[in-house]
Write a protein that holds these residues in place. Structure first.
Motif, short mmCIF file in Angstrom:
data_model
loop_
_atom_site.label_atom_id
_atom_site.label_comp_id
_atom_site.label_asym_id
_atom_site.label_seq_id
_atom_site.Cartn_x
_atom_site.Cartn_y
_atom_site.Cartn_z
N GLU A 1 0.85 -1.33 -0.01
CA GLU A 1 -0.11 0.03 -0.04
C GLU A 1 0.90 1.33 0.07
OE1 GLU A 1 -3.49 0.73 2.10
OE2 GLU A 1 -3.86 -1.29 2.36
N GLY A 2 0.50 2.12 -0.59
CA GLY A 2 1.34 3.52 -0.80
C GLY A 2 2.48 3.31 -1.84
N ARG A 3 3.17 4.10 -1.70
CA ARG A 3 4.56 4.06 -2.63
C ARG A 3 5.49 3.12 -2.51
NH1 ARG A 3 7.40 9.24 -5.63
NH2 ARG A 3 8.41 8.23 -6.83
N SER A 4 5.79 2.32 -3.29
CA SER A 4 6.90 1.26 -3.15
C SER A 4 8.34 2.07 -3.71
CB SER A 4 6.61 0.19 -3.92
OG SER A 4 7.57 -0.91 -3.99
N ARG A 5 9.57 1.75 -2.84
CA ARG A 5 10.57 2.29 -3.23
C ARG A 5 11.57 1.11 -3.34
NH1 ARG A 5 9.97 7.77 -3.15
NH2 ARG A 5 8.78 8.45 -1.37
N VAL A 6 12.63 1.22 -4.21
CA VAL A 6 13.78 0.31 -4.48
C VAL A 6 14.01 -0.38 -3.40
CG1 VAL A 6 15.89 -0.19 -5.60
CG2 VAL A 6 14.39 1.59 -6.57
N PHE A 7 14.36 0.25 -2.22
CA PHE A 7 14.62 -0.31 -0.76
C PHE A 7 13.57 -1.33 -0.43
CE2 PHE A 7 14.37 -0.75 3.73
CZ PHE A 7 15.58 -1.06 4.08
N ASP A 8 12.30 -1.25 -0.73
CA ASP A 8 11.49 -2.24 -0.33
C ASP A 8 11.61 -3.50 -1.27
OD1 ASP A 8 10.00 -0.32 1.41
OD2 ASP A 8 9.01 0.45 -0.36
N LEU A 9 11.90 -3.36 -2.25
CA LEU A 9 12.16 -4.66 -3.21
C LEU A 9 13.53 -5.44 -2.68
CD1 LEU A 9 11.74 -6.34 -5.73
CD2 LEU A 9 13.19 -4.93 -6.94
N THR A 10 14.62 -4.72 -2.60
CA THR A 10 15.87 -5.21 -2.15
C THR A 10 15.85 -5.69 -0.64
OG1 THR A 10 16.88 -3.14 -1.56
CG2 THR A 10 17.38 -3.68 -3.68
N ALA A 11 15.29 -5.04 0.19
CA ALA A 11 14.91 -5.66 1.22
C ALA A 11 14.23 -6.83 1.66
CB ALA A 11 14.31 -4.44 2.46
N ASN A 12 13.40 -7.26 0.75
CA ASN A 12 12.57 -8.59 0.59
C ASN A 12 12.87 -9.51 -0.31
OD1 ASN A 12 10.10 -7.98 2.55
ND2 ASN A 12 10.68 -6.06 1.69
N LEU A 13 14.09 -9.21 -1.01
CA LEU A 13 14.60 -10.57 -1.75
C LEU A 13 14.81 -11.60 -1.41
CD1 LEU A 13 16.60 -8.33 -4.52
CD2 LEU A 13 14.47 -9.50 -5.08
N ASP A 14 15.72 -11.39 -0.44
CA ASP A 14 16.09 -12.76 0.52
C ASP A 14 15.01 -13.64 1.00
OD1 ASP A 14 18.53 -12.31 -0.19
OD2 ASP A 14 18.98 -11.42 1.58
N ASP A 15 14.00 -12.86 1.21
CA ASP A 15 12.61 -13.56 1.99
C ASP A 15 11.80 -14.48 0.83
OD1 ASP A 15 13.54 -12.67 4.46
OD2 ASP A 15 12.33 -10.98 4.28
N LYS A 16 11.95 -13.92 -0.32
CA LYS A 16 11.13 -14.27 -1.28
C LYS A 16 9.80 -14.13 -1.43
CE LYS A 16 14.58 -18.02 -2.66
NZ LYS A 16 14.99 -19.30 -2.89
#
Length: 80
Positions: free
Chosen positions: A32-47
């Protein structure tokens, strides 16, 4: 533009019996809201299931290269 969980493209291409594809697109984190690149990179390891793939185009499928003039056909493939 079609958006899929990052895990789905391989499954869908396999179901369509596509063995080789070049499909440019973008990975993004759905929230929800605006997604940032950090949101993607922070969650890559968690799949995370909130990591999605948005396909922009089809350059080739199983050796068939698509030209600009085949835009309608490519969009139909993206919607399949």
């Amino acid at each position: 533009m079609t958006s899929l969980s990052w895990q789905m493209p391989k499954k869908l291409l396999g179901k369509a019996k596509v063995k080789d594809a070049c499909i440019p697109g973008e990975l993004y984190f759905r929230k929800e809201g605006r997604s940032r690149v950090f949101d993607l990179t922070a969650n890559l390891d968690d799949k995370s299931p909130d990591i999605c793939f948005a396909a922009f185009d089809i350059l080739s499928l199983d050796g068939k290269e698509y030209e600009r003039s085949e835009l309608v056909e490519k969009h139909k493939k993206l919607d399949e």
